[in-house]
Design a protein around this motif. Structure first.
Motif, PDB file in Angstrom:
ATOM      1  N   GLY A  20      -1.050   4.522   8.283  1.00 19.63           N
ATOM      2  CA  GLY A  20       0.182   5.103   7.889  1.00 19.63           C
ATOM      3  C   GLY A  20       1.161   6.116   8.830  1.00 19.63           C
ATOM      4  O   GLY A  20       1.913   6.078   9.034  1.00 19.63           O
ATOM      5  N   ARG A  24       4.818   5.640   9.535  1.00 20.34           N
ATOM      6  CA  ARG A  24       5.871   7.176   9.099  1.00 20.34           C
ATOM      7  C   ARG A  24       6.527   7.518  10.421  1.00 20.34           C
ATOM      8  O   ARG A  24       7.583   7.471  10.747  1.00 20.34           O
ATOM      9  CB  ARG A  24       5.191   8.269   9.520  1.00 20.34           C
ATOM     10  CG  ARG A  24       4.876   8.479   7.373  1.00 20.34           C
ATOM     11  CD  ARG A  24       3.825   9.192   7.083  1.00 20.34           C
ATOM     12  NE  ARG A  24       3.153   9.389   5.822  1.00 20.34           N
ATOM     13  CZ  ARG A  24       2.614   8.857   5.225  1.00 20.34           C
ATOM     14  NH1 ARG A  24       2.269   7.846   5.920  1.00 20.34           N
ATOM     15  NH2 ARG A  24       2.176   8.933   3.841  1.00 20.34           N
ATOM     16  N   LEU A  27       9.908   4.843  10.071  1.00 19.64           N
ATOM     17  CA  LEU A  27      10.915   5.240   8.884  1.00 19.64           C
ATOM     18  C   LEU A  27      11.094   6.665  10.172  1.00 19.64           C
ATOM     19  O   LEU A  27      12.913   6.432   9.952  1.00 19.64           O
ATOM     20  CB  LEU A  27       9.916   6.209   7.987  1.00 19.64           C
ATOM     21  CG  LEU A  27       9.256   5.690   7.113  1.00 19.64           C
ATOM     22  CD1 LEU A  27       8.706   6.340   5.955  1.00 19.64           C
ATOM     23  CD2 LEU A  27      10.738   4.457   6.564  1.00 19.64           C
ATOM     24  N   LEU A  28      11.256   7.863  10.951  1.00 20.98           N
ATOM     25  CA  LEU A  28      11.657   8.236  11.811  1.00 20.98           C
ATOM     26  C   LEU A  28      12.502   7.887  12.448  1.00 20.98           C
ATOM     27  O   LEU A  28      13.781   8.063  12.860  1.00 20.98           O
ATOM     28  CB  LEU A  28      10.885   9.638  11.965  1.00 20.98           C
ATOM     29  CG  LEU A  28      11.298  10.790  13.329  1.00 20.98           C
ATOM     30  CD1 LEU A  28      12.095  11.358  12.215  1.00 20.98           C
ATOM     31  CD2 LEU A  28      10.075  11.151  13.804  1.00 20.98           C
ATOM     32  N   ASP A  52       9.294   0.249   4.052  1.00 18.73           N
ATOM     33  CA  ASP A  52       8.533   0.904   4.453  1.00 18.73           C
ATOM     34  C   ASP A  52       8.432   2.036   3.961  1.00 18.73           C
ATOM     35  O   ASP A  52       7.435   2.996   3.432  1.00 18.73           O
ATOM     36  CB  ASP A  52       9.127   0.725   6.311  1.00 18.73           C
ATOM     37  CG  ASP A  52       7.694   1.920   6.780  1.00 18.73           C
ATOM     38  OD1 ASP A  52       6.838   1.916   6.213  1.00 18.73           O
ATOM     39  OD2 ASP A  52       7.860   2.345   7.783  1.00 18.73           O
ATOM     40  N   ALA A  53       9.725   2.671   3.382  1.00 20.04           N
ATOM     41  CA  ALA A  53      10.113   4.011   2.469  1.00 20.04           C
ATOM     42  C   ALA A  53       9.400   4.146   1.370  1.00 20.04           C
ATOM     43  O   ALA A  53       8.763   5.069   1.579  1.00 20.04           O
ATOM     44  CB  ALA A  53      11.158   4.141   2.868  1.00 20.04           C
ATOM     45  N   CYS A  56       5.426   4.371   2.147  1.00 20.09           N
ATOM     46  CA  CYS A  56       4.769   5.597   2.668  1.00 20.09           C
ATOM     47  C   CYS A  56       5.392   6.083   1.234  1.00 20.09           C
ATOM     48  O   CYS A  56       4.501   7.939   0.781  1.00 20.09           O
ATOM     49  CB  CYS A  56       6.528   6.016   3.630  1.00 20.09           C
ATOM     50  SG  CYS A  56       5.355   5.012   5.208  1.00 20.09           S
ATOM     51  N   ASP A  59       2.455   6.179  -0.899  1.00 20.58           N
ATOM     52  CA  ASP A  59       0.993   6.259   0.178  1.00 20.58           C
ATOM     53  C   ASP A  59      -0.080   6.962  -0.547  1.00 20.58           C
ATOM     54  O   ASP A  59      -1.575   6.871  -0.404  1.00 20.58           O
ATOM     55  CB  ASP A  59       1.076   6.502   1.083  1.00 20.58           C
ATOM     56  CG  ASP A  59       0.143   5.845   2.505  1.00 20.58           C
ATOM     57  OD1 ASP A  59      -0.701   5.437   2.506  1.00 20.58           O
ATOM     58  OD2 ASP A  59      -0.331   7.137   3.199  1.00 20.58           O
TER      59      ASP A  59
END
Length: 90
Positions: A20, A24, A27-28, A52-53, A56, A59
């Motif tokens: 996880g 993230r 994503l960032l 992925d977004a 998440c 999640d």
């Protein structure tokens, strides 16, 4: 002989948290790259970012079964331990 499950759950939990965190971070990094005008041109990387977004966002719901399993295991362990303590006191 001890069952494997109690030893395996903390490892799976750590791997789940690490995955996880890496998701993230990806994503960032993708967001910062897009803001800097350096977003990848590859459709595969863009699709991976959007997937992925979405994952998440879902999640927290996926953590519910793992949390329930760990809670039930802890409750069983407490029940067994309290039964052993009661037997020793008698």
């Amino acid at each position: 002989m001890k069952p494997v499950t109690p030893q395996l759950i903390p490892l799976l939990s750590r791997l789940y948290v690490a995955a996880g965190m890496l998701a993230r971070i990806y994503l960032l990094a993708g967001l910062l790259a897009a803001l800097a005008g350096r977003a990848p041109k590859s459709p595969a990387l863009r699709a991976l970012w959007w997937a992925d977004a979405a994952l998440c966002a879902a999640d927290p719901a996926t953590r519910i079964p793992l949390t329930i399993a760990v809670d039930e295991l802890a409750a069983r362990r407490d029940t067994v331990n309290s039964g052993e303590a009661h037997a020793e006191a008698s």
